[in-house]
Design a protein around this motif. Structure first.
Motif, PDB file in Angstrom:
ATOM      1  N   ASP A   1       0.814  -1.227   0.000  1.00  0.00           N
ATOM      2  CA  ASP A   1       0.000   0.000   0.000  1.00  0.00           C
ATOM      3  C   ASP A   1       0.843   1.270   0.000  1.00  0.00           C
ATOM      4  O   ASP A   1       0.437   2.284  -0.599  1.00  0.00           O
ATOM      5  CB  ASP A   1      -0.925   0.014   1.225  1.00  0.00           C
ATOM      6  CG  ASP A   1      -2.001  -1.060   1.147  1.00  0.00           C
ATOM      7  OD1 ASP A   1      -2.246  -1.570   0.031  1.00  0.00           O
ATOM      8  OD2 ASP A   1      -2.563  -1.414   2.206  1.00  0.00           O
ATOM      9  N   TYR A   2       2.011   1.252   0.668  1.00  0.00           N
ATOM     10  CA  TYR A   2       2.772   2.488   0.875  1.00  0.00           C
ATOM     11  C   TYR A   2       4.188   2.447   0.290  1.00  0.00           C
ATOM     12  O   TYR A   2       4.957   3.387   0.485  1.00  0.00           O
ATOM     13  CB  TYR A   2       2.872   2.786   2.375  1.00  0.00           C
ATOM     14  CG  TYR A   2       1.552   3.124   3.015  1.00  0.00           C
ATOM     15  CD1 TYR A   2       1.034   4.413   2.954  1.00  0.00           C
ATOM     16  CD2 TYR A   2       0.817   2.137   3.677  1.00  0.00           C
ATOM     17  CE1 TYR A   2      -0.187   4.721   3.542  1.00  0.00           C
ATOM     18  CE2 TYR A   2      -0.404   2.431   4.272  1.00  0.00           C
ATOM     19  CZ  TYR A   2      -0.899   3.723   4.194  1.00  0.00           C
ATOM     20  OH  TYR A   2      -2.112   4.022   4.767  1.00  0.00           O
ATOM     21  N   GLY A   3       4.530   1.394  -0.436  1.00  0.00           N
ATOM     22  CA  GLY A   3       5.904   1.249  -0.935  1.00  0.00           C
ATOM     23  C   GLY A   3       6.372   2.376  -1.828  1.00  0.00           C
ATOM     24  O   GLY A   3       7.566   2.694  -1.864  1.00  0.00           O
ATOM     25  N   ASP A   4       5.450   3.003  -2.555  1.00  0.00           N
ATOM     26  CA  ASP A   4       5.827   4.086  -3.466  1.00  0.00           C
ATOM     27  C   ASP A   4       5.442   5.460  -2.949  1.00  0.00           C
ATOM     28  O   ASP A   4       5.408   6.434  -3.705  1.00  0.00           O
ATOM     29  CB  ASP A   4       5.194   3.853  -4.841  1.00  0.00           C
ATOM     30  CG  ASP A   4       3.667   3.786  -4.767  1.00  0.00           C
ATOM     31  OD1 ASP A   4       3.131   3.699  -3.641  1.00  0.00           O
ATOM     32  OD2 ASP A   4       3.023   3.823  -5.835  1.00  0.00           O
TER      33      ASP A   4
ATOM     34  N   THR B   1       4.655   9.634   2.417  1.00  0.00           N
ATOM     35  CA  THR B   1       3.901   9.948   3.629  1.00  0.00           C
ATOM     36  C   THR B   1       2.961   8.786   3.916  1.00  0.00           C
ATOM     37  O   THR B   1       2.379   8.194   2.996  1.00  0.00           O
ATOM     38  CB  THR B   1       3.077  11.246   3.480  1.00  0.00           C
ATOM     39  OG1 THR B   1       2.226  11.143   2.329  1.00  0.00           O
ATOM     40  CG2 THR B   1       3.994  12.449   3.341  1.00  0.00           C
ATOM     41  N   VAL B   2       2.844   8.449   5.185  1.00  0.00           N
ATOM     42  CA  VAL B   2       1.980   7.330   5.592  1.00  0.00           C
ATOM     43  C   VAL B   2       0.701   7.924   6.157  1.00  0.00           C
ATOM     44  O   VAL B   2       0.613   8.254   7.345  1.00  0.00           O
ATOM     45  CB  VAL B   2       2.689   6.439   6.631  1.00  0.00           C
ATOM     46  CG1 VAL B   2       1.796   5.266   7.033  1.00  0.00           C
ATOM     47  CG2 VAL B   2       4.005   5.924   6.075  1.00  0.00           C
ATOM     48  N   THR B   3      -0.285   8.100   5.299  1.00  0.00           N
ATOM     49  CA  THR B   3      -1.575   8.660   5.712  1.00  0.00           C
ATOM     50  C   THR B   3      -2.621   7.555   5.691  1.00  0.00           C
ATOM     51  O   THR B   3      -2.530   6.597   4.924  1.00  0.00           O
ATOM     52  CB  THR B   3      -2.000   9.796   4.774  1.00  0.00           C
ATOM     53  OG1 THR B   3      -2.036   9.300   3.425  1.00  0.00           O
ATOM     54  CG2 THR B   3      -1.025  10.959   4.835  1.00  0.00           C
ATOM     55  N   GLY B   4      -3.633   7.715   6.527  1.00  0.00           N
ATOM     56  CA  GLY B   4      -4.720   6.734   6.553  1.00  0.00           C
ATOM     57  C   GLY B   4      -4.438   5.532   7.418  1.00  0.00           C
ATOM     58  O   GLY B   4      -5.223   4.575   7.424  1.00  0.00           O
TER      59      GLY B   4
ATOM     60  N   GLU C   1      -4.230   2.169  15.911  1.00  0.00           N
ATOM     61  CA  GLU C   1      -4.319   0.733  16.179  1.00  0.00           C
ATOM     62  C   GLU C   1      -3.577  -0.061  15.101  1.00  0.00           C
ATOM     63  O   GLU C   1      -2.842  -1.015  15.408  1.00  0.00           O
ATOM     64  CB  GLU C   1      -5.785   0.292  16.248  1.00  0.00           C
ATOM     65  CG  GLU C   1      -6.564   0.830  17.437  1.00  0.00           C
ATOM     66  CD  GLU C   1      -7.016   2.274  17.222  1.00  0.00           C
ATOM     67  OE1 GLU C   1      -6.825   2.787  16.085  1.00  0.00           O
ATOM     68  OE2 GLU C   1      -7.525   2.884  18.173  1.00  0.00           O
ATOM     69  N   ASP C   2      -3.772   0.345  13.838  1.00  0.00           N
ATOM     70  CA  ASP C   2      -3.081  -0.352  12.742  1.00  0.00           C
ATOM     71  C   ASP C   2      -1.569  -0.166  12.837  1.00  0.00           C
ATOM     72  O   ASP C   2      -0.799  -1.094  12.573  1.00  0.00           O
ATOM     73  CB  ASP C   2      -3.581   0.181  11.393  1.00  0.00           C
ATOM     74  CG  ASP C   2      -5.010  -0.246  11.096  1.00  0.00           C
ATOM     75  OD1 ASP C   2      -5.478  -1.204  11.716  1.00  0.00           O
ATOM     76  OD2 ASP C   2      -5.653   0.418  10.242  1.00  0.00           O
ATOM     77  N   ARG C   3      -1.148   1.044  13.235  1.00  0.00           N
ATOM     78  CA  ARG C   3       0.286   1.293  13.371  1.00  0.00           C
ATOM     79  C   ARG C   3       0.876   0.429  14.482  1.00  0.00           C
ATOM     80  O   ARG C   3       1.965  -0.149  14.336  1.00  0.00           O
ATOM     81  CB  ARG C   3       0.554   2.777  13.644  1.00  0.00           C
ATOM     82  CG  ARG C   3       2.054   3.107  13.716  1.00  0.00           C
ATOM     83  CD  ARG C   3       2.305   4.557  14.071  1.00  0.00           C
ATOM     84  NE  ARG C   3       1.895   5.471  13.010  1.00  0.00           N
ATOM     85  CZ  ARG C   3       0.837   6.262  13.057  1.00  0.00           C
ATOM     86  NH1 ARG C   3       0.065   6.255  14.139  1.00  0.00           N
ATOM     87  NH2 ARG C   3       0.551   7.057  12.059  1.00  0.00           N
TER      88      ARG C   3
END
Length: 534
Positions: A23-26, A29-32, A36-38
């Motif tokens: 989901d975030y490899g490219d 910024t890590v949004t959304g 809890e998920d973090r």
């Protein structure tokens, strides 16, 4: 953290990490991602990085480290998840923890997976660049010492080139962002000989150096630049560094003169080498131009007065390249540091100055029929920069020309024209041609002139620096009354411009610097009446 058998927990954890990477490899910024998920993601990462876990393998560790690397890109959110435990895991997996002991016999640890080490080093580089807490931890845990210790083992073929690159990148970042580490690394941990060893290992080969080797060399040069920033030639505490600094310069010379796979990487090496030259003590400059005896002169392709000036040739070639780009951004980012380095080297060494003078300001011939700033030679392009709106660039270019002219005002005006040189002359208080104490020890050799120049010299306008002839006298045929009328018209026009704030007329003060006048009529005063006039 999910309950169940260890294998099941590991499977669920790796699935969560892989989904996050997908989901975030490219993204940067890590949004959304909810808190809890973090937390669940960090628990999965911690499980994957547990030491001595029977369910862990190298690929899973690399995957977990990749997730940390992605998280570390988001500068604003690092403090939400980073803690000292994660830092310790990164130190262990990067291998730096193994090398932290000062003075120990440096040995490679057994069964090191270079893929894991590389990924952990990438995480440390990102975190150090983006977070103050990590910077403090790197200083506290003596990461630079660990890197220096590992660098002593670089001759071992098992050390992957990427590990070397990220070692030097992290060293550069720490020494750039934590100033207190610089002197300690230089004096206590003896970093400079290690950096010189890395460069020597590259240039010992006769083959063209690859782009990856160039990238490593750039990081070494950047780290050396940071380390030499605290150096002052008058500090006794740095005296023990003399031999290591001169050796470093010798290795940089070999680097500059080596053949490279691509021209672009070679130019990048010259750029960062030039930056480093601005911070080195003056005594090191001479090691860029090793001397040779007469019998060896034929074997030296770039010989000048018994010295091999190949390194200076490469720097001047790079100057020609950067001067082709006339944008303001290029002037600030490329021309400014390079010209500063050339000025420093020319001021530091007589042979370098003479050779730069020969290349930048060759003896004038019939080119004086053009303005100094017209043309494609180094002299033309540098003179053009004397009137650039970028004040810093204008100043350093003027300094370079002034130094290669041996700080002789008449010679500077001869090659650049009084109009182009006026800014430097005004700043240094030389508008009257006054003599100042030179900043370097210059020889007394004269400026020889060509026959072509001697023939044209009587008609050269010293203001423009150009040969001008055949001009008619604009006041020819005027009566004295007409001349007086035109003079008053000129004075009135200047007065209006002064009152509107368009211009500020000045005279030359006793210190050789411009002095604003309150009224234009003051310009009519006889300057010879000034008792301080030279």
């Amino acid at each position: 953290m999910p309950n169940g058998p260890p294998a099941q927990r590991q499977t669920i954890s790796m699935s969560r990490i892989e989904t996050f990477i997908s989901d975030y490899g490219d993204k940067f910024t890590v949004t959304g991602l909810s808190s809890e998920d973090r937390a669940a993601l960090l628990g999965s990462i911690s499980l994957a990085l547990e030491p001595n876990s029977s369910t862990c393998d190298s690929q899973k560790i690399v995957t977990a480290l990749s997730a940390i690397r992605i998280l570390s890109r988001d500068k604003l959110n690092i403090d939400r998840w980073f803690d000292e435990a994660i830092f310790c895991q990164l130190m262990r997996h990067s291998g730096l923890q193994h090398y932290r002991e000062e003075g120990r016999v440096v040995l490679l640890p057994d069964n090191v997976d270079m893929g894991i080490v590389t990924e952990a080093m990438k995480c440390l580089c990102n975190l150090t660049f983006n977070n103050n807490t990590v910077q403090s931890l790197c200083a506290k845990e003596r990461c630079v010492l660990s890197i220096i210790q590992r660098a002593r083992t670089y001759t071992d073929e098992s050390i992957h080139p990427e590990v070397k690159f990220y070692d030097m990148r992290l060293m550069f970042l720490i020494t750039a962002l934590v100033k207190t580490v610089r002197t300690q690394a230089m004096l206590e941990w003896e970093a400079m000989p290690v950096l010189a060893d890395i460069l020597q290992d590259m240039t010992s080969s006769t083959k063209d150096l690859s782009d990856s080797e160039a990238d490593l060399a750039v990081e070494v040069l950047k780290a050396a630049y940071n380390l030499t920033l605290p150096i002052s030639p008058w500090d006794d505490e740095f005296f023990p560094l003399e031999s290591s600094l001169t050796r470093l310069v010798s290795e940089i010379r070999n680097l500059l003169c080596h053949s490279w796979a691509t021209k672009e990487k070679h130019l990048e090496i010259i750029k960062h080498s030039s930056n480093l030259f601005t911070t080195l003590p003056v005594f090191t400059a001479h090691f860029l131009i090793p001397c040779h005896d007469e019998s060896a002169a034929a074997a030296v392709a770039r010989s000048f007065q018994g010295y091999d000036v190949s390194a200076i040739v490469e720097i001047l070639r790079y100057l020609e390249v950067v001067l082709e780009d006339t944008t303001i951004a290029s002037q600030r980012d490329r021309v400014l540091p390079l010209v500063t380095a050339l000025t420093h080297l020319s001021r530091s060494d007589r042979i370098i100055r003479k050779y730069c003078r020969l290349r930048i300001l060759p003896h004038l011939r019939d080119e004086v029929k053009r303005l100094p700033e017209e043309g494609d030679s180094l002299r033309n392009r540098l003179c053009k920069l004397l009137t650039t709106p970028n004040t810093e660039v204008k100043q350093v270019v003027a300094d370079l020309l002034y130094v290669v002219c041996k700080e002789n005002v008449s010679r500077l005006i001869k090659y650049s024209g009084f109009g182009n040189a006026a800014g430097l002359l005004a700043q240094y208080g030389l508008m009257r041609g006054s003599k100042v104490t030179p900043t370097a020890d210059y020889s007394d050799d004269s400026d020889s002139e060509t026959e072509e120049y001697k023939e044209l010299e009587p008609d050269i306008n010293p203001v423009t620096g150009r040969y001008e002839t055949g001009k008619t006298d604009p006041m020819a045929g005027m009566s004295e009354e007409q001349k007086e009328y035109e003079a008053m018209q000129l004075i009135n026009a200047m007065d209006r411009l002064q009152r509107l704030g368009v211009v500020q007329p000045s005279t030359i003060g006793s210190d050789g610097k411009p002095v604003p006048v309150e009224h234009v009529l003051q310009l009519a005063q006889d300057p010879a009446s000034d008792e301080n006039t030279d």
